[in-house]
Design a protein around this motif. Structure first.
Motif, mmCIF file in Angstrom:
data_model
loop_
_atom_site.group_PDB
_atom_site.id
_atom_site.type_symbol
_atom_site.label_atom_id
_atom_site.label_comp_id
_atom_site.label_asym_id
_atom_site.label_seq_id
_atom_site.Cartn_x
_atom_site.Cartn_y
_atom_site.Cartn_z
ATOM 1 N N LYS A 123 0.889 -1.166 0.050
ATOM 2 C CA LYS A 123 0.024 -0.086 -0.192
ATOM 3 C C LYS A 123 0.905 1.331 -0.013
ATOM 4 C CE LYS A 123 -4.140 -1.841 2.186
ATOM 5 N NZ LYS A 123 -3.620 -3.316 2.147
ATOM 6 N N LEU A 124 0.092 2.237 -0.412
ATOM 7 C CA LEU A 124 1.037 3.731 -0.596
ATOM 8 C C LEU A 124 -0.063 4.591 -0.007
ATOM 9 C CD1 LEU A 124 2.854 5.260 -3.602
ATOM 10 C CD2 LEU A 124 0.976 6.515 -2.365
ATOM 11 N N VAL A 125 0.544 5.561 1.119
ATOM 12 C CA VAL A 125 -0.407 6.570 1.407
ATOM 13 C C VAL A 125 0.371 7.853 1.275
ATOM 14 C CG1 VAL A 125 0.804 6.190 3.765
ATOM 15 C CG2 VAL A 125 -1.398 7.539 3.655
ATOM 16 N N ALA A 126 -0.381 8.752 0.665
ATOM 17 C CA ALA A 126 0.075 10.221 0.250
ATOM 18 C C ALA A 126 -0.649 11.192 1.134
ATOM 19 C CB ALA A 126 0.057 10.570 -1.245
ATOM 20 N N ALA A 127 0.107 12.343 1.638
ATOM 21 C CA ALA A 127 -0.637 13.199 2.535
ATOM 22 C C ALA A 127 -0.287 14.708 1.464
ATOM 23 C CB ALA A 127 0.053 13.487 3.795
ATOM 24 N N TYR A 128 -1.545 15.482 1.506
ATOM 25 C CA TYR A 128 -1.424 16.508 0.425
ATOM 26 C C TYR A 128 -1.480 17.791 1.336
ATOM 27 C CZ TYR A 128 -2.258 13.100 -3.457
ATOM 28 O OH TYR A 128 -1.954 12.200 -4.187
ATOM 29 N N SER A 129 -1.012 18.891 0.397
ATOM 30 C CA SER A 129 -1.028 20.269 1.153
ATOM 31 C C SER A 129 -2.718 20.736 1.400
ATOM 32 C CB SER A 129 -0.585 21.263 0.263
ATOM 33 O OG SER A 129 -0.966 21.407 -0.795
#
Length: 325
Positions: A123-129
């Motif tokens: 899995k890949l988790v990405a946090a955005y501005s």
């Protein structure tokens, strides 16, 4: 004078060692990615073995994919692009790097990205501005280009709440490093934003019964719920009956015990066991050693500090590593 093990190119913006510490990836302001390898096993010096263009804009973040999936790096660039690059061996030209996935570009900037593997799926988790969190799942372990968006939410306990005016300067993600087919996927995430409910570090876990991600713990005391989070780090667990997580805010580094048995509401118990103050400024990054016994932290004071607890569970500063003047 000690000899340097490598010399980075001018314009280097970020670096990342692979899991074995035998390769270094460096992202440059011109959008190029450089790979450094140790060409002589008897020497500890590294040289650039590959250099290729990722994007026209600067590379801001590099993360290596878990080693069982090969030599693969994720690159985040200033234009909001997230791409995966894989090293492949060509019979005629030797090892080459090729683009295997370019994720859809978002209107907001990616602040952090991390990979998690629970033994059955990557899995890949990405946090955005803008405060959004996106989780992708690899559909075929042999095809690194086949990812599916599994979930999208904000880092808040009240799942109904939505904040459309969030402005986040940074984010930090740390997966639970334990890898087991019977263990649920979980990670901790904190933001440095203008929205206090987004900031506090929260542990997210995938609920198999309902097929969704749920916040199962908040690593924040009532007196520091408004503090921005700069870094989080989940410690490896070798036989402890609880998990150990470090959270760095603009005030201090806090050490938390996270229980393993949920209450009837599905929440996990938390206890702040230490507050570490020594940097006197922002902490940018934290890493645990492989045993989960020593925490390394670094920040704007330009030094690395090592923290340990004694047999009585009292945490203290074990060492300070400062650059030569």
């Amino acid at each position: 004078m000690d000899n340097p093990i490598l010399t980075l190119d001018k314009g280097t913006r970020c670096t990342a060692w692979n899991y074995s510490g035998q390769r270094l990836a460096a992202g440059l302001a011109d959008g190029a990615l450089a790979i450094y390898d140790s060409t002589d096993p008897a020497s500890s010096t590294f040289s650039c073995t590959s250099r290729f263009k990722v994007q026209e804009s600067s590379i801001l973040r590099i993360v290596w994919v878990p080693p069982e999936y090969g030599d693969v790096v994720a690159c985040v660039t200033a234009d909001g692009t997230l791409s995966l690059w894989e090293e492949v061996v060509e019979d005629t030209e030797g090892p080459q790097w090729r683009l295997c996935k370019c994720f859809d570009r978002n209107t907001s900037q990616i602040l952090d990205v991390q990979f998690g593997n629970n033994g059955t799926c990557l899995k890949l988790v990405a946090a955005y501005s803008d405060g959004q969190v996106k989780i992708y799942e690899l559909l075929d372990t042999l095809e690194l280009g086949k990812w599916q968006l599994q979930a999208e939410f904000q880092n808040v306990i009240d799942l109904v709440s939505k904040y459309s005016n969030a402005s986040c300067l940074s984010a930090s993600i740390s997966w639970n490093p334990q890898r087991s087919e019977v263990q649920q996927s979980n990670f901790v995430l904190g933001f440095n934003s203008n929205i206090p409910p987004l900031n506090s570090a929260k542990v997210w876990e995938f609920d198999l019964d309902h097929q969704r991600w749920l916040p199962v713990a908040e690593l924040s005391s009532p007196e520091d719920k408004n503090d921005q989070v700069y870094a989080v780090a989940w410690a490896p667990n070798i036989g402890r009956p609880y998990e150990l997580i470090a959270v760095a805010t603009d005030k201090e580094i806090s050490i938390w015990h996270l229980g393993s048995n949920p209450d009837p509401d599905g929440r996990l118990s938390v206890q702040k066991v230490a507050m570490l103050s020594g940097h006197g400024s922002e902490v940018w990054q934290m890493e645990w050693d492989i045993s989960g016994m020593t925490l390394a932290s670094t920040g704007s004071d330009g030094v690395v500090r090592l923290w340990q607890s004694n047999l009585n569970g009292v945490w203290h500063e074990q060492a300070v590593l400062a650059p030569a003047s």
